[in-house]
Design a protein around this motif. Structure first.
Motif, PDB file in Angstrom:
ATOM      1  N   GLY A  36       0.909  -1.134  -0.159  1.00 17.80           N
ATOM      2  CA  GLY A  36       0.136  -0.193  -0.051  1.00 17.80           C
ATOM      3  C   GLY A  36       0.942   1.367   0.053  1.00 17.80           C
ATOM      4  O   GLY A  36       1.751   1.393  -0.722  1.00 17.80           O
ATOM      5  N   SER A  47      -1.921   6.840   2.487  1.00 22.89           N
ATOM      6  CA  SER A  47      -2.998   6.400   1.512  1.00 22.89           C
ATOM      7  C   SER A  47      -4.443   6.615   1.914  1.00 22.89           C
ATOM      8  O   SER A  47      -4.553   6.348   3.099  1.00 22.89           O
ATOM      9  CB  SER A  47      -2.696   4.972   1.051  1.00 22.89           C
ATOM     10  OG  SER A  47      -2.999   3.965   2.016  1.00 22.89           O
ATOM     11  N   ILE A  49      -8.402   6.055   1.365  1.00 23.81           N
ATOM     12  CA  ILE A  49      -9.593   5.626   0.615  1.00 23.81           C
ATOM     13  C   ILE A  49     -10.929   6.394   0.845  1.00 23.81           C
ATOM     14  O   ILE A  49     -11.262   6.597   2.060  1.00 23.81           O
ATOM     15  CB  ILE A  49      -9.645   4.178   0.714  1.00 23.81           C
ATOM     16  CG1 ILE A  49     -10.879   3.512  -0.338  1.00 23.81           C
ATOM     17  CG2 ILE A  49      -9.984   3.767   1.919  1.00 23.81           C
ATOM     18  CD1 ILE A  49     -10.984   2.021  -0.422  1.00 23.81           C
ATOM     19  N   THR A  78      -7.460   6.889  -3.274  1.00 23.04           N
ATOM     20  CA  THR A  78      -8.172   5.734  -3.886  1.00 23.04           C
ATOM     21  C   THR A  78      -9.710   6.089  -3.781  1.00 23.04           C
ATOM     22  O   THR A  78     -10.236   6.301  -2.627  1.00 23.04           O
ATOM     23  CB  THR A  78      -8.023   4.387  -3.252  1.00 23.04           C
ATOM     24  OG1 THR A  78      -6.699   4.124  -3.099  1.00 23.04           O
ATOM     25  CG2 THR A  78      -8.925   3.254  -4.209  1.00 23.04           C
ATOM     26  N   TYR A 100      -4.845   0.993   3.540  1.00 26.38           N
ATOM     27  CA  TYR A 100      -5.315   2.158   3.674  1.00 26.38           C
ATOM     28  C   TYR A 100      -4.992   2.970   4.991  1.00 26.38           C
ATOM     29  O   TYR A 100      -5.704   2.270   5.957  1.00 26.38           O
ATOM     30  CB  TYR A 100      -6.707   2.437   3.143  1.00 26.38           C
ATOM     31  CG  TYR A 100      -7.109   1.827   2.213  1.00 26.38           C
ATOM     32  CD1 TYR A 100      -6.570   2.422   0.831  1.00 26.38           C
ATOM     33  CD2 TYR A 100      -7.686   0.584   1.744  1.00 26.38           C
ATOM     34  CE1 TYR A 100      -6.777   1.772  -0.530  1.00 26.38           C
ATOM     35  CE2 TYR A 100      -8.022  -0.106   0.765  1.00 26.38           C
ATOM     36  CZ  TYR A 100      -7.584   0.430  -0.408  1.00 26.38           C
ATOM     37  OH  TYR A 100      -7.640   0.169  -1.636  1.00 26.38           O
ATOM     38  N   ALA A 103      -9.562   6.322   5.992  1.00 30.63           N
ATOM     39  CA  ALA A 103     -10.718   5.937   5.140  1.00 30.63           C
ATOM     40  C   ALA A 103     -11.962   6.765   5.420  1.00 30.63           C
ATOM     41  O   ALA A 103     -12.138   7.281   6.668  1.00 30.63           O
ATOM     42  CB  ALA A 103     -11.077   4.562   5.492  1.00 30.63           C
ATOM     43  N   SER A 330      -2.277   0.885  11.047  1.00 32.13           N
ATOM     44  CA  SER A 330      -1.648   1.961  10.074  1.00 32.13           C
ATOM     45  C   SER A 330      -0.246   2.574  10.982  1.00 32.13           C
ATOM     46  O   SER A 330      -0.327   2.557  12.300  1.00 32.13           O
ATOM     47  CB  SER A 330      -2.460   3.275   9.768  1.00 32.13           C
ATOM     48  OG  SER A 330      -1.409   4.338   9.604  1.00 32.13           O
TER      49      SER A 330
ATOM     50  N   VAL B 242      -3.728   0.616  -3.351  1.00 29.59           N
ATOM     51  CA  VAL B 242      -3.185   1.979  -3.842  1.00 29.59           C
ATOM     52  C   VAL B 242      -2.274   2.123  -4.826  1.00 29.59           C
ATOM     53  O   VAL B 242      -2.331   2.775  -5.999  1.00 29.59           O
ATOM     54  CB  VAL B 242      -2.445   2.574  -2.567  1.00 29.59           C
ATOM     55  CG1 VAL B 242      -2.087   3.863  -2.746  1.00 29.59           C
ATOM     56  CG2 VAL B 242      -3.298   2.447  -1.211  1.00 29.59           C
TER      57      VAL B 242
END
Lengths: 456, 297
Positions: A36, A47, A49, A78, A100, A103, A330, B242
């Motif tokens: 990712g 990242s 989403i 995304t 991710y 989000a 994360s 991603v």
């Protein structure tokens, strides 16, 4: 011979393994978390989403210049439509795969996502970040994004409630007045009086199947009629007299004085009907007002806003907010907080106002938005009604009885989406004139009890 | 959207009349012109959705969303601008190209020897092997998605293009072996024996005798594998995120529940269909030969 015969298969197997292991190597180098955003190995890239809504598109546009430039944190987005994004987020978060870091989740997901420890708690971040001004977030919005342990698990991007929109010009022509706090009976009477079967219909209500379509307004009607999906001990109440009465009322109203093709009408169809003069009233999301009052809308300036109609409760409006959550697994939670505290800030709203326009501001979450002169200039017609609707909602106690899980127009358990969508198909058929409400809800009761038994 | 790709190529194949060389073998002396008309009609029928997509992609969002549709609405390139304006467009196309091309090459490298061992020099119980290969396609891919996902999460292969290449190779291999087997079975045994008598070794036989006969078949197989990989959505959607997202996954990101998107999606779908269309046209000669060879059987 045997060896030769198997050779190609063995080769296939070998190449599969070889490729898979190189893939592993790549991810390992990226620093765990399954690839990712971690591929470049620095903490300076996160990242995100998110659902593909216009406000998110604006955010994507503004990020590079106004966030990355200042903080040095790159953001990889995304974007997917609502149903897909929910599925992808649930998949990634439930496995804690950490593809991710951030989000878009809503007050529907927060209660059970946080219960499952899929989200990073944000209270400490919010406390230490004075600029963020957590106190400025409207209470019902932040209540919906707080877990049962009292921790904040998501910060809102924008929020909405529901209210009744009506055509002031048509009401004046017909000599009708909208009460300050209408009841559903009054609304039904008004709909009957103003309804022109060959022209402008009395009211537009969603009839399209889906837990987020017909059941969003319908559940608020059920709440205020005294019904509930479940009582506090997880007994399903779907065919209780109150639930049936409310649903019957809703179905009758939309059949008698509602839009044509109501069984297929959702938010978009009602918005079109209201904009093009096809209906005199519309009970739906406060966020619709922005489109109705937008420049070029034929009904701009002739819409009045009344609180969600009630019966037994004092208020009935729903609460919904798209919010930013950080995945517990994360490894870039600090950078992720930097991003969400920027996207949810008052500063960002001002940025959107200046760069894109005040009508595009992701509103409905901060008290300060409703004190901002520039915003009020554009949104004056509905700003006060919106803030009042959001502030009067209580996601933890929306009806006449205690509830086992939070939520106004939904029950915040993962099974609710499927359950309500299934029942909504029957309700939609009822609206189209097939079957009876009692039959639909008797079937719904069985399904609902099966779900509730998991929680007993 | 990706589903339009095969119909376009089918249309291309339909639209192009079979070559004279092929017609020569036909027992019909003069084809009835009605058949030509019918072929064109069917071709057009298949091409219409794709042409409609291209037309819609050139409209403004408001015109694309009107009902009844407005054929003569003004044309614009806005849809294409927004596609290439997105920072994710090129990575998605490159990912798709990587996954499709590499997996197709792998499939060819594996399926040709396998097909050789199943047709020209059949191994013992070759029909069992063929059936086993076919049986690997019995499991619906959707049933394998969850185990694959969990495997990918635990091994760290999630969101890696290598995983997609491996899966696409595995997915296309059985079909490729079956196709290649039927093409290689066309090579007359007499030719092989003659080559052997003339003292040609295995490599020489393969290069000078088998390859020219099998070339159309290889082209057809490669194109089919390429198309299948290029348009695959289910695995790509579940196993990438991603970094490794492919073009079909990117396509769906234009859909929104608030606002108009038809023209943008059509523009994106047109761009994504182009490589397959180009590959189809480039391989047209071989393809018509190859596909009809297989069909005659």
């Amino acid at each position: 011979m045997t060896a030769r015969r198997r050779a190609p298969l063995a080769l296939a197997a070998l190449s599969t393994v070889a490729l898979a292991s190189t893939a592993c190597g790549g991810a390992g180098g990226g620093g765990g978390g399954g690839g990712g955003g971690s591929t470049d190995g620095t903490a300076d890239s996160i990242s995100v989403i998110m659902v593909n809504n216009p406000q998110m598109e604006d955010l994507q546009q503004l990020t590079a210049e106004h966030f990355t430039e200042e903080t040095g944190i790159e953001v990889q987005f995304t974007v997917q439509p609502e149903n897909d994004v929910r599925a992808l987020i649930a998949q990634d978060f439930s496995q804690q795969a950490a593809q991710y870091d951030v989000a878009t989740i809503s007050n529907y997901e927060v209660p059970f996502f946080s219960e499952n420890s899929w989200l990073a708690p944000l209270s400490d971040y919010a406390e230490q970040d004075a600029d963020f001004a957590q106190d400025d977030i409207l209470e019902p919005i932040s209540a919906g994004l707080t877990g049962s342990d009292g921790e904040i698990y998501a910060e809102p991007f924008y929020g909405e409630s529901s209210f009744l929109m009506y055509r002031t010009d048509l009401f004046e022509q017909a000599g009708l007045t909208m009460p300050e706090q209408p009841t559903w009976q009054e609304v039904a009477d008004l709909a009957a009086q103003i309804d022109d079967p060959n022209g402008t219909r009395g009211i537009c209500l969603r009839g399209l199947p889906g837990w987020g379509q017909v059941f969003a307004p319908l559940t608020t009607v059920v709440n205020t009629f005294g019904g509930t999906w479940f009582d506090a001990d997880w007994n399903a109440q779907v065919n209780s007299p109150e639930f049936v009465e409310a649903t019957q009322f809703y179905v009758d109203l939309v059949q008698q004085h509602g839009e044509a093709g109501a069984a297929q009408a959702g938010f978009t169809e009602c918005l079109n009907a209201m904009t093009q003069g096809g209906t005199a009233m519309w009970y739906d999301a406060t966020s619709a007002a922005g489109s109705l009052e937008a420049e070029g809308s034929p009904v701009a300036g002739s819409i009045g806003y009344a609180p969600a109609p009630v019966v037994e409760t004092e208020s009935a409006g729903w609460i919904y907010s798209w919010a930013w959550g950080i995945q517990a697994a994360s490894e870039k939670q600090d950078a992720a907080w930097e991003f969400i505290s920027w996207a949810s800030s008052q500063e960002y709203e001002e940025l959107v106002g200046a760069e894109i326009g005040w009508s595009s501001v992701p509103a409905g979450k901060r008290a300060s938005t409703y004190e901002n002169e520039e915003y009020l200039e554009v949104a004056g017609a509905f700003a006060e009604a919106t803030e009042a609707a959001i502030s009067s909602a209580n996601p933890n106690d929306p009806g006449v009885q205690p509830r086992p899980a939070p939520g106004i127009q939904f029950v915040a358990i993962p099974e609710f989406a499927d359950l309500a969508t299934t029942i909504s198909q029957d309700i939609s058929s009822n609206i189209a004139g097939q079957g009876t409400v009692q039959e639909s809800l008797d079937r719904g009761q069985e399904a609902a009890q099966a779900v509730a038994d998991n929680y007993k | 959207m990706a589903a339009t790709a095969p119909s376009t190529t089918a249309a291309a194949a339909d639209a192009a009349p079979p070559r004279q060389t092929y017609r020569k073998h036909s027992k019909l002396n003069r084809p009835n012109p009605l058949w030509g008309v019918a072929a064109w009609a069917v071709g057009l029928l298949f091409a219409t959705p794709a042409l409609w997509m291209v037309l819609t992609s050139l409209h403004r969002e408001v015109d694309a969303a009107t009902n009844p549709p407005s054929l003569l609405a003004p044309l614009t390139l806005d849809g294409y601008r927004s596609f290439f304006g997105s920072s994710n467009a090129w990575p998605a196309l490159i990912n798709s190209a990587t996954a499709s091309v590499v997996s197709t090459l792998l499939v060819l490298a594996l399926s040709i020897p396998a097909a050789y061992a199943l047709s020209i020099r059949p191994v013992k119980r070759w029909s069992d092997v063929l059936f086993f290969l076919l049986s690997t396609r019995f499991l619906p891919i959707v049933a394998a998605v969850l185990p694959l996902y969990l495997f990918a999460v635990t091994t760290g292969a999630l969101d890696q293009i290598g995983l997609l290449i491996a899966l696409y190779t595995a997915m296309n291999l059985p079909i490729a072996v079956w196709m290649m087997r039927s093409f290689l079975a066309e090579v007359p045994v007499e030719m092989l024996e003659a080559a052997q008598l003339d003292g040609a070794g295995l490599i020489r036989t393969l290069r000078s005798v088998v390859a020219p006969v099998a070339m159309p078949g290889i082209a057809a197989t490669a194109l089919i594998c390429f198309i299948f990989s290029w348009q695959e959505l289910l695995l790509a959607r579940s196993l990438t995120g991603v970094v490794a997202g492919t073009a079909p996954v990117f396509l769906t990101s234009f859909v929104t529940s608030q606002g108009l998107f038809l023209a943008q999606v059509c523009a994106a779908a047109t761009v994504v269909s182009l490589p397959v269309l180009i590959a189809g046209f480039a391989a047209q000669d071989k393809l018509v030969q190859g596909l009809s060879l297989g069909a005659v059987k």
